[in-house]
Design a protein around this motif. Sequence first.
Motif, mmCIF file in Angstrom:
data_model
loop_
_atom_site.group_PDB
_atom_site.id
_atom_site.type_symbol
_atom_site.label_atom_id
_atom_site.label_comp_id
_atom_site.label_asym_id
_atom_site.label_seq_id
_atom_site.Cartn_x
_atom_site.Cartn_y
_atom_site.Cartn_z
ATOM 1 N N TRP A 209 0.838 -1.210 0.000
ATOM 2 C CA TRP A 209 0.000 0.000 0.000
ATOM 3 C C TRP A 209 0.872 1.258 0.000
ATOM 4 C CZ3 TRP A 209 -4.939 0.911 -0.888
ATOM 5 C CH2 TRP A 209 -5.473 2.143 -0.535
ATOM 6 N N PHE A 210 1.963 1.202 0.763
ATOM 7 C CA PHE A 210 2.898 2.328 0.787
ATOM 8 C C PHE A 210 3.485 2.583 -0.611
ATOM 9 C CE2 PHE A 210 7.384 3.625 1.169
ATOM 10 C CZ PHE A 210 7.221 4.862 1.759
ATOM 11 N N SER B 34 -6.471 -8.346 9.653
ATOM 12 C CA SER B 34 -7.549 -7.465 10.123
ATOM 13 C C SER B 34 -6.995 -6.170 10.711
ATOM 14 C CB SER B 34 -8.386 -8.203 11.176
ATOM 15 O OG SER B 34 -8.915 -9.398 10.647
ATOM 16 N N LEU B 35 -5.893 -6.290 11.484
ATOM 17 C CA LEU B 35 -5.315 -5.101 12.099
ATOM 18 C C LEU B 35 -4.609 -4.215 11.084
ATOM 19 C CD1 LEU B 35 -3.807 -6.567 15.402
ATOM 20 C CD2 LEU B 35 -5.919 -5.272 15.106
ATOM 21 N N ALA C 258 -5.449 4.360 10.701
ATOM 22 C CA ALA C 258 -5.175 5.167 11.893
ATOM 23 C C ALA C 258 -3.779 5.788 11.869
ATOM 24 C CB ALA C 258 -5.345 4.298 13.145
ATOM 25 N N LEU C 259 -2.787 5.031 11.417
ATOM 26 C CA LEU C 259 -1.395 5.469 11.508
ATOM 27 C C LEU C 259 -0.740 5.712 10.159
ATOM 28 C CD1 LEU C 259 -0.242 2.937 14.260
ATOM 29 C CD2 LEU C 259 -1.035 5.291 14.592
ATOM 30 N N GLY C 260 -1.399 5.294 9.092
ATOM 31 C CA GLY C 260 -0.775 5.374 7.784
ATOM 32 C C GLY C 260 0.055 4.133 7.507
ATOM 33 N N VAL D 43 4.111 -0.160 9.271
ATOM 34 C CA VAL D 43 5.441 -0.770 9.150
ATOM 35 C C VAL D 43 6.205 -0.635 10.466
ATOM 36 C CG1 VAL D 43 7.639 -0.655 7.920
ATOM 37 C CG2 VAL D 43 5.503 -0.380 6.665
ATOM 38 N N TRP D 44 6.059 0.484 11.145
ATOM 39 C CA TRP D 44 6.697 0.643 12.459
ATOM 40 C C TRP D 44 6.157 -0.388 13.457
ATOM 41 C CZ3 TRP D 44 11.059 2.600 13.528
ATOM 42 C CH2 TRP D 44 11.553 3.735 12.880
ATOM 43 N N LEU D 45 4.870 -0.687 13.386
ATOM 44 C CA LEU D 45 4.319 -1.719 14.265
ATOM 45 C C LEU D 45 4.946 -3.082 13.984
ATOM 46 C CD1 LEU D 45 0.504 -0.853 14.384
ATOM 47 C CD2 LEU D 45 2.234 -0.465 16.147
#
Length: 543
Positions: free
Chosen positions: A44-45, A165-166, A173-175, A180-182
């Motif tokens: 997606w990015f 799902s997340l 919520a975060l972009g 990716v940071w998650l």
Amino acid sequence: MEDSLAAESSAPPALRYRIGVTSLLVAEAVSTIGSRMSFFAIPWFVLVTTHSPVKIGIVALAEMLPYVLSGMLSGPLQDRLGNWRTSIIGDAASAVAVGLIALGGRVDFRLLVALVAVAGAVRAMSDRSKSNLLKPLLDAGGINYIRITSAYDGISRTSMLIGASLAGVAIVALGAVGAVWLDAASFGIALVIVLVLVPDPRTAAPDAGTGREPYLRALRVGFDHYRTDRLLRAVSTNLFLTNLFNQAISIVFVPLWVLGVRHSPIALGYLSTAFALGAILGAAVFAAIAPNLPRYPAVVVGSIVGGAPRLLVLALSDNLLVVLAVTFVGGVTMSTVNPAIHAMFYHRVPAHLMARVSGVSTAIMFGGIPLGPLLAGLAVQRFGFTNATLLAGATLFAVTLVPVVRYHTWQQFNEANLPPLVMAGRTELPRTYALLRTAFGFRVTMRYAHGRWTVGARYGLRPLAYRHEIAPKVAGEGLRRLAVPAVHDALRDTVGDERRRIEGEAERLRTELARMEAAADATRIDATRIATQRRFVPRDLVR
């Protein structure tokens, strides 16, 4: 030994390793959730920054190709360092690589491709090391192989479903960068869990054969072991083709069916969820009953039922409920395949060769994944959707029949069976023992009916002896040799019932004999009376 039950399972070292197994499964779940989020977030990015579908494909290839090659080429390094250390290093390197993707992905597309390739390579080391680390932990803790591999497969599928799902929520919520940071954070959490809660089994029992041999020689040893094991080669080749078709189903055939029949992407989500839920449910059930079931029929049934029917229903039905039902059943049955294969690897591959041999085998198994969608797309373009789906279904059915045709090779899955009750320290048979083992394995049946003892024998579906009559003394002596109190009780009840039956029959015969003797006495009296009367009859009355 595979599937052994530790006699001292309550001892502190065994408890420590059991906690380690649980912690390792949790770490794998956390890492899988994060990886699944980045699986959607990175494409997606790329899409929102470049608006190029071709670049999405390039990024996907850049991650998958190093992932497959790294699992194979890093095997000697993993065996030398140990799976525990490799897991720590792999998680740390993955966290850094994924973090760099989030930081520098916008700078240049070529840099993004390079970082994604590095992330794929180190993630392969992390994933393989955790999977290989299970074997020494299970051996040290005296834990059943197949039960944990079933749980491992179920947790992985559940984590993938949760991560998917997340991912959407995190991207909104975060972009994409935040998602990716998650993923980077998930690798860090997995690292801490393994470092703190998972013991290194090499510290308690160093593996043999982990000397510092040259890299190429160590790699060749892994290839040689793989090449000489017929079952490993057969399974790897079969899964190469199976993964090819499974990827074609997910990427090409199912979306095309949804587009042509339902015209709504919601149905695509329904089908993906149905298969995932079926696989999770099947893994949970299989984890409970698998230790007492033969592996070969589980693999055969799972491959046949979970394979070709999913394709055939797409070609023959336009009913969403029918397709959902077949997809769900396919997920349930397919859940038996991966745990059995993992347990087979643990049983057949020496611990000091596990990373090298599993890396070679996994690379071959995954080799069909990028080919599946390409071949499926060409087939649909050449023959049309229905004909291509039918052709793929027939071919997949032929592939899943290979374990049946090559029975003598594939039946080696059953080598790691339930140990004898005396060795396992058990006093009674497990409840699930007779569920499939007696249906597909060697079975001897002793039967008593109508005063006769008979013995029958069969191997799988092939009868060996049908109600062969044996002497009661032989039957009784054989049953008395079994150290099972319930059998002795049943034998006493049977003998008591038979004694009462015989006594009742004897009493009936005595009664009948007395009646017959009474009737005979009455007949003799009547005959004597008649003879006496004839003696005194006047001669002139007799003509």
